[in-house]
Structures are given as C-alpha cells and as structure tokens.
Write a protein that holds these residues in place. Sequence first.
Motif, PDB file in Angstrom:
ATOM      1  N   THR A  41       0.861  -1.181   0.000  1.00  0.00           N
ATOM      2  CA  THR A  41       0.000   0.000   0.000  1.00  0.00           C
ATOM      3  C   THR A  41       0.892   1.223   0.000  1.00  0.00           C
ATOM      4  OG1 THR A  41      -1.680  -1.172   1.283  1.00  0.00           O
ATOM      5  CG2 THR A  41      -1.844   1.221   1.208  1.00  0.00           C
ATOM      6  N   ALA A  42       0.635   2.142  -0.914  1.00  0.00           N
ATOM      7  CA  ALA A  42       1.368   3.403  -0.975  1.00  0.00           C
ATOM      8  C   ALA A  42       0.430   4.518  -0.532  1.00  0.00           C
ATOM      9  CB  ALA A  42       1.873   3.663  -2.389  1.00  0.00           C
ATOM     10  N   VAL A  43       0.862   5.288   0.472  1.00  0.00           N
ATOM     11  CA  VAL A  43       0.022   6.348   1.026  1.00  0.00           C
ATOM     12  C   VAL A  43       0.824   7.646   1.074  1.00  0.00           C
ATOM     13  CG1 VAL A  43      -1.331   7.133   3.006  1.00  0.00           C
ATOM     14  CG2 VAL A  43      -1.285   4.702   2.426  1.00  0.00           C
ATOM     15  N   LEU A  44       0.295   8.670   0.434  1.00  0.00           N
ATOM     16  CA  LEU A  44       0.860  10.012   0.536  1.00  0.00           C
ATOM     17  C   LEU A  44       0.047  10.761   1.574  1.00  0.00           C
ATOM     18  CD1 LEU A  44       2.810  12.205  -0.610  1.00  0.00           C
ATOM     19  CD2 LEU A  44       0.992  12.790  -2.228  1.00  0.00           C
ATOM     20  N   HIS A  45       0.712  11.218   2.638  1.00  0.00           N
ATOM     21  CA  HIS A  45      -0.045  11.863   3.710  1.00  0.00           C
ATOM     22  C   HIS A  45       0.760  12.991   4.329  1.00  0.00           C
ATOM     23  CE1 HIS A  45       2.258   9.911   7.021  1.00  0.00           C
ATOM     24  NE2 HIS A  45       2.341   8.903   6.193  1.00  0.00           N
ATOM     25  N   ALA A  54      -3.318  10.892  -0.947  1.00  0.00           N
ATOM     26  CA  ALA A  54      -3.491   9.947  -2.048  1.00  0.00           C
ATOM     27  C   ALA A  54      -3.093   8.569  -1.554  1.00  0.00           C
ATOM     28  CB  ALA A  54      -2.649  10.350  -3.259  1.00  0.00           C
ATOM     29  N   SER A  55      -3.663   7.526  -2.156  1.00  0.00           N
ATOM     30  CA  SER A  55      -3.331   6.167  -1.733  1.00  0.00           C
ATOM     31  C   SER A  55      -3.639   5.192  -2.852  1.00  0.00           C
ATOM     32  CB  SER A  55      -4.106   5.776  -0.465  1.00  0.00           C
ATOM     33  OG  SER A  55      -5.509   5.882  -0.686  1.00  0.00           O
ATOM     34  N   ALA A  56      -2.969   4.052  -2.802  1.00  0.00           N
ATOM     35  CA  ALA A  56      -3.190   3.000  -3.796  1.00  0.00           C
ATOM     36  C   ALA A  56      -2.717   1.680  -3.203  1.00  0.00           C
ATOM     37  CB  ALA A  56      -2.446   3.305  -5.092  1.00  0.00           C
ATOM     38  N   ASP A  66     -10.688   0.372  -3.701  1.00  0.00           N
ATOM     39  CA  ASP A  66     -11.217   1.721  -3.513  1.00  0.00           C
ATOM     40  C   ASP A  66     -11.985   1.837  -2.202  1.00  0.00           C
ATOM     41  OD1 ASP A  66     -10.099   2.483  -5.876  1.00  0.00           O
ATOM     42  OD2 ASP A  66     -11.949   2.368  -7.046  1.00  0.00           O
ATOM     43  N   ARG A  67     -12.798   0.835  -1.921  1.00  0.00           N
ATOM     44  CA  ARG A  67     -13.592   0.865  -0.695  1.00  0.00           C
ATOM     45  C   ARG A  67     -12.700   0.742   0.539  1.00  0.00           C
ATOM     46  NH1 ARG A  67     -17.769  -3.679  -0.680  1.00  0.00           N
ATOM     47  NH2 ARG A  67     -17.976  -2.863  -2.804  1.00  0.00           N
ATOM     48  N   TYR A  72      -9.969   3.274   5.134  1.00  0.00           N
ATOM     49  CA  TYR A  72      -8.711   3.560   5.824  1.00  0.00           C
ATOM     50  C   TYR A  72      -8.555   5.059   6.074  1.00  0.00           C
ATOM     51  CZ  TYR A  72      -3.750   4.269   6.650  1.00  0.00           C
ATOM     52  OH  TYR A  72      -2.561   4.680   7.181  1.00  0.00           O
ATOM     53  N   ALA A  73      -8.760   5.869   5.038  1.00  0.00           N
ATOM     54  CA  ALA A  73      -8.576   7.311   5.173  1.00  0.00           C
ATOM     55  C   ALA A  73      -9.564   7.907   6.168  1.00  0.00           C
ATOM     56  CB  ALA A  73      -8.729   7.984   3.810  1.00  0.00           C
TER      57      ALA A  73
END
Length: 228
Positions: A41-45, A54-56, A66-67, A72-73
């Motif tokens: 999981t890549a998370v920009l925070h 952003a996340s993926a 997506d869900r 998570y966010a």
Amino acid sequence: MSLDDELSRLILRIHGVPLGDEPWISVASAVAERLGAYGVTAVLHRADRPEVLASAMAGYRDLPFDRILSEYAEHYHAENPQALFERARPGADHYLDGLDPVFTAENYPDFSRWEADRIGIRFHATGYCRPAEDLTYAFAFSGSARTGPFSGEQVPLFHELMRHLRRAVATAHRLGTLTGTAPLESEFEAYLEGLPQPAAILHGDGGLAFANSALLALSSARDGILVH
C-alpha cells in the motif's frame, strides 16, 4: 547482497518513474513481488496531521481496493501504528514489527483487527520517504499468514530498495510530478534554475534549449565556456 540483472532492472525502473508514465503503485508492486510480500500500500499523507492525500494498493487478493482505501482514510489512518510511529519519530526512515514498544499492533487492536480481517495483513515493513518537511510517502509492504514475517534476507533488500525509492520520490517532488502530472519542461527548468551548479538542456542536435543562471554567470566570466 548481489545485484543480479533482475534487481538492477528493478532499480532502474524505480528511478524511471518520476520521468515516465508508470504510476508509483506499479513500481511498488514490482518491489513487493521481489521482496516476496503479500502486497503493498502506498500512502501520501501529511506528516504533521492525520490527513491522507493519495493512496493506492497492489497485490493482496481480489479485494475492493477503492472501498478499503476509503475506509482507511476515514476511520483508520489516525489509528495506524505505522503512521503514528512516523509522526512521533520524524527521524525514522522505516517501521518494522517490534521496532518500537509503543507503536505495536497489540496496542492498537481496532486497527489491527480491521487490517487482518479486511485485508489479511499480519506483518509489516514500511518505508518512509519525506520529500518535504510536512509530506510523507509511505510504502507499506505486508506479510500474510501464508507468507509469514520478513526474513533476515528480505529485510536488507527492503532497506536497499527503499533507499532508491527515497531518491526517486525526492526527484519526483522536485519535478512536481509526485501527486500528479505537471508540465515537465517548466518544472524541470525551474528545478535546474534553483541549482547552485551550472546546468543546461540541449536539443537533439546539440543546440542550447535552456541555461540556468549559474551557467550564464560562468559564461559571462569568459573563463573557458561560451553560451550562445
């Protein structure tokens, strides 16, 4: 650790992402595959507050990414011990299970239960990239009950690949391509202009397309370089 051809190609791919069309999650997925991880999981925070920009996700199994990322966010980023560890230890560049006695899965049971039941994650190796003081790009490589925890061979490889990811993320931030596509020419010229070293961009025929102030100053000194 020996740099075989496959690993060398992966490292080149990592550094190519800031300048190409490939998304970060794609190259992170290739890293996860090389590590033998369950998924990534890549998370920009934001580094100073619990805000996901952003996340993926990639790997795992056939999950509704997506869900899950929305959940998570909205509900779980503020309870993630890996994210809380990063905020509490801004000098740390990675998180591994057992690294800190406070920020452990046992101390955050709601998040850990959601993570295990919803995604199947049991083990963690997260690397932090900080292209700016208030910005963090976290690459969370996960292990499952099937893959088990990261081995003594996997952990050094994780650190080596994260070293390259940090350099690539820093480059992407300077070029303005970290969160989206920016006009490469103007962003790149702005980056070159900010360098203390002389730098130029040439056309394919060798003609000068751009010269930064440091190069123009060197040319005006007439000490061996002429810009025309």
